[in-house]
Design an enzyme around this catalytic site. Structure first.
Site, PDB file in Angstrom:
ATOM      1  N   TYR A  22      21.029   3.573  -1.754  1.00  0.00           N
ATOM      2  CA  TYR A  22      20.147   3.438  -0.584  1.00  0.00           C
ATOM      3  C   TYR A  22      18.694   3.667  -0.996  1.00  0.00           C
ATOM      4  CZ  TYR A  22      17.316   4.646   3.358  1.00  0.00           C
ATOM      5  OH  TYR A  22      16.256   4.693   4.219  1.00  0.00           O
ATOM      6  N   ALA A  77      12.520   7.611   4.441  1.00  0.00           N
ATOM      7  CA  ALA A  77      13.482   8.132   5.407  1.00  0.00           C
ATOM      8  C   ALA A  77      14.427   9.132   4.737  1.00  0.00           C
ATOM      9  CB  ALA A  77      14.291   6.968   5.986  1.00  0.00           C
ATOM     10  N   SER A 104       7.789  10.085   7.657  1.00  0.00           N
ATOM     11  CA  SER A 104       8.543   8.947   8.182  1.00  0.00           C
ATOM     12  C   SER A 104       9.022   9.227   9.598  1.00  0.00           C
ATOM     13  CB  SER A 104       9.759   8.675   7.290  1.00  0.00           C
ATOM     14  OG  SER A 104      10.597   7.706   7.903  1.00  0.00           O
ATOM     15  N   LEU A 127       5.013   5.159  12.128  1.00  0.00           N
ATOM     16  CA  LEU A 127       5.646   4.746  13.380  1.00  0.00           C
ATOM     17  C   LEU A 127       6.178   3.319  13.282  1.00  0.00           C
ATOM     18  CD1 LEU A 127       5.840   5.478  16.526  1.00  0.00           C
ATOM     19  CD2 LEU A 127       3.736   4.148  16.752  1.00  0.00           C
ATOM     20  N   TYR A 128       7.414   3.132  13.715  1.00  0.00           N
ATOM     21  CA  TYR A 128       7.890   1.787  14.068  1.00  0.00           C
ATOM     22  C   TYR A 128       7.732   1.680  15.572  1.00  0.00           C
ATOM     23  CZ  TYR A 128      10.287   1.413   9.508  1.00  0.00           C
ATOM     24  OH  TYR A 128      10.584   1.342   8.177  1.00  0.00           O
ATOM     25  N   THR A 154       4.088   0.683  10.750  1.00  0.00           N
ATOM     26  CA  THR A 154       4.737  -0.218   9.786  1.00  0.00           C
ATOM     27  C   THR A 154       4.959  -1.568  10.443  1.00  0.00           C
ATOM     28  OG1 THR A 154       5.738   1.644   8.669  1.00  0.00           O
ATOM     29  CG2 THR A 154       6.750  -0.510   8.291  1.00  0.00           C
ATOM     30  N   LYS A 220       0.624  -0.722   7.941  1.00  0.00           N
ATOM     31  CA  LYS A 220       1.323  -0.668   6.649  1.00  0.00           C
ATOM     32  C   LYS A 220       2.224  -1.890   6.510  1.00  0.00           C
ATOM     33  CE  LYS A 220       4.632   2.222   4.069  1.00  0.00           C
ATOM     34  NZ  LYS A 220       5.912   1.501   4.161  1.00  0.00           N
ATOM     35  N   SER A 242       1.539  -3.389   1.231  1.00  0.00           N
ATOM     36  CA  SER A 242       2.874  -2.876   0.924  1.00  0.00           C
ATOM     37  C   SER A 242       3.897  -3.962   1.181  1.00  0.00           C
ATOM     38  CB  SER A 242       3.190  -1.667   1.816  1.00  0.00           C
ATOM     39  OG  SER A 242       4.537  -1.222   1.618  1.00  0.00           O
ATOM     40  N   HIS A 244       7.047  -2.705   1.284  1.00  0.00           N
ATOM     41  CA  HIS A 244       8.121  -1.771   1.632  1.00  0.00           C
ATOM     42  C   HIS A 244       8.977  -1.477   0.389  1.00  0.00           C
ATOM     43  CE1 HIS A 244       9.770  -0.385   5.682  1.00  0.00           C
ATOM     44  NE2 HIS A 244      10.631   0.174   4.850  1.00  0.00           N
ATOM     45  N   ASP A 274       0.892   0.443  -1.971  1.00  0.00           N
ATOM     46  CA  ASP A 274       2.069   1.096  -2.563  1.00  0.00           C
ATOM     47  C   ASP A 274       2.998   0.044  -3.141  1.00  0.00           C
ATOM     48  OD1 ASP A 274       3.931   0.147  -0.614  1.00  0.00           O
ATOM     49  OD2 ASP A 274       3.776   1.975   0.583  1.00  0.00           O
ATOM     50  N   GLY A 275       3.974   0.528  -3.936  1.00  0.00           N
ATOM     51  CA  GLY A 275       4.947  -0.373  -4.556  1.00  0.00           C
ATOM     52  C   GLY A 275       4.858  -0.333  -6.067  1.00  0.00           C
ATOM     53  N   GLY A 276       5.793   0.370  -6.694  1.00  0.00           N
ATOM     54  CA  GLY A 276       5.911   0.320  -8.150  1.00  0.00           C
ATOM     55  C   GLY A 276       4.977   1.220  -8.922  1.00  0.00           C
ATOM     56  N   ARG A 278       4.189   4.095 -10.934  1.00  0.00           N
ATOM     57  CA  ARG A 278       5.000   5.049 -11.709  1.00  0.00           C
ATOM     58  C   ARG A 278       4.201   5.787 -12.766  1.00  0.00           C
ATOM     59  NH1 ARG A 278       7.210   3.777  -7.864  1.00  0.00           N
ATOM     60  NH2 ARG A 278       9.236   2.751  -7.608  1.00  0.00           N
TER      61      ARG A 278
END
Ligand SMILES: Cc1cc2nc3c(=O)[nH]c(=O)nc-3n(C[C@H](O)[C@H](O)[C@H](O)COP(=O)(O)O)c2cc1C
Ligand SMILES: O=C(O)C(=O)c1ccccc1
Length: 345
Positions: A22, A77, A104, A127-128, A154, A220, A242, A244, A274-276, A278
């Site tokens: 997940y 989440a 989240s 917030l969604y 989002t 976002k 993003s 996601h 954001d995203g990847g 590292r």
């Protein structure tokens, strides 16, 4: 653990494989999930030489909130799947690191309890927007009352992404005893609603939200220049480029590849990405291409699963150290010194 990737290896050993999938997984063939890291790795940094300067300044101010480094905690989440005290452990580590936690909406600890756990933590709330506006407003009021300083809406989830690992594993619900505490209505654990990811959400909802709250609104999940222009016109305070973490529409571009065009269209609004991310070098590349800051999602979960609060602290301090090292190696005294000339595409 010396690197963010080493935390993932330990987390993988500790987590239930279904929960690991997940957290780690993406949508579809996971093309975008891989592209986020691969595109960052493909870019080259171009350091300056002989620039002098003994110390670096890593701090940034975002929508009036100060952070000791340009690395925020992205909303993810279900932290109690990774460690027993979940978001409570995360927020203690984030407060110690003096950065911003984007809580989240799908947290497994209530936003009030997260805020109480670390009273000096700097929180934004993700917030969604729910089709039930009265319910949405009630959640916004809770976030405000808990001291959150911005609302991160989002907008890349008109439906949940096709997470095929979860489908194969039969992971569709939280285990007994864990709940999305920010969706609780009243005291009974039975009264926890599911988060609706609705295709009906539109710019009208953003206008409605601006009337409902004084909090600055950050969108976002922006990937296109024309949407950045619309956002600026809609009175939002900032954007997050993003996808996601590759978990929504597969085969959308890597975020670093669309960042410059979104920045150019954003009319001066702060743009996060954001995203990847590292490595410290990834952070520098994003800042050089116009991001005001970046956020990390999975690495925080890996720290939490590996070592709880200490693990999240370890992740944040390692990336801070890498950002500092990359800056000194680039001949920069401040994150503000970076511009597009430091990256060769
Ligand atoms: C396990 C997991 C849960 C997530 N939950 C949320 C969420 O509740 N709300 C949201 O806006 N984004 C959520 N995201 C997306 C992150 O905020 C972020 O965009 C993404 O993780 C960044 O990529 P990274 O994991 O490569 O750093 C989630 C991502 C992961 C991996
Ligand atoms: O897993 C996610 O990426 C996510 O955003 C989410 C949030 C709430 C419920 C399910 C998924």
């Amino acid at each position: 653990m010396r690197t963010l990737r080493e935390y993932e290896a330990v987390a993988r050993e500790r987590l239930d494989p279904v929960h690991y999938d997940y957290f780690a997984g993406g949508a579809g063939d996971e093309v975008t999930l891989r592209a986020n890291e691969a595109s960052l790795a493909r870019l080259a940094l171009l350091p300056r030489i002989l620039r002098g300067g003994a110390r670096r300044e890593l701090g940034v101010t975002l929508l009036g909130t100060g952070a000791s480094m340009p690395v925020l905690v992205a909303p993810t989440a279900f932290h109690r799947l990774a460690a027993p005290d979940g978001e409570r452990a995360t927020v203690r580590a984030v407060a110690a690191a003096d950065t911003i936690m984007i809580v989240s909406m799908a947290a497994t600890v209530a936003v009030e309890d997260i805020a109480a756990e670390a009273p000096d933590a700097k929180l934004w709330f993700q917030l969604y927007v729910q089709p039930d506006l009265a319910f949405t407003e009630a959640i916004v009021r809770r976030a405000e009352a808990a001291g959150c300083r911005a609302l991160v809406v989002t907008v890349d989830s008109p439906a949940l992404g096709r997470r095929e690992r979860d489908g194969r594993n039969g992971f569709h619900d939280l285990p007994d005893g864990l709940y999305c505490e920010n969706l609780r209505i009243g005291d009974s654990p039975g009264h926890v609603r599911q988060i609706a990811m609705s295709p009906e959400i539109s710019w009208e909802h953003i206008a409605w939200l601006r009337d409902v709250t004084e909090l600055p609104i950050v969108l976002k999940g922006v990937l296109r220049a024309e949407d950045a222009r619309l956002a600026a016109g809609a009175g939002v305070a900032g954007l997050i480029v993003s996808n996601h973490g590759g978990r929504q529409l597969d085969t959308v571009p890597a975020t670093i590849d669309v960042l410059p065009e979104v920045v150019d269209a954003a009319g001066g609004l702060p743009v996060l990405m954001d995203g990847g991310i590292r490595r410290g070098t990834d952070v520098l590349k994003a800042l050089a291409l116009g991001a005001s800051a970046v956020a990390i999602g999975r690495p925080v979960v890996w720290g939490l699963a590996a070592e709880g609060e200490q693990g999240v602290k370890g992740v944040l301090e390692r990336i801070r150290d890498e950002v500092d090292d990359a800056l000194v190696q680039c001949g920069c005294a401040s994150v503000r010194d970076l511009d597009r000339t430091y990256v060769r595409c």
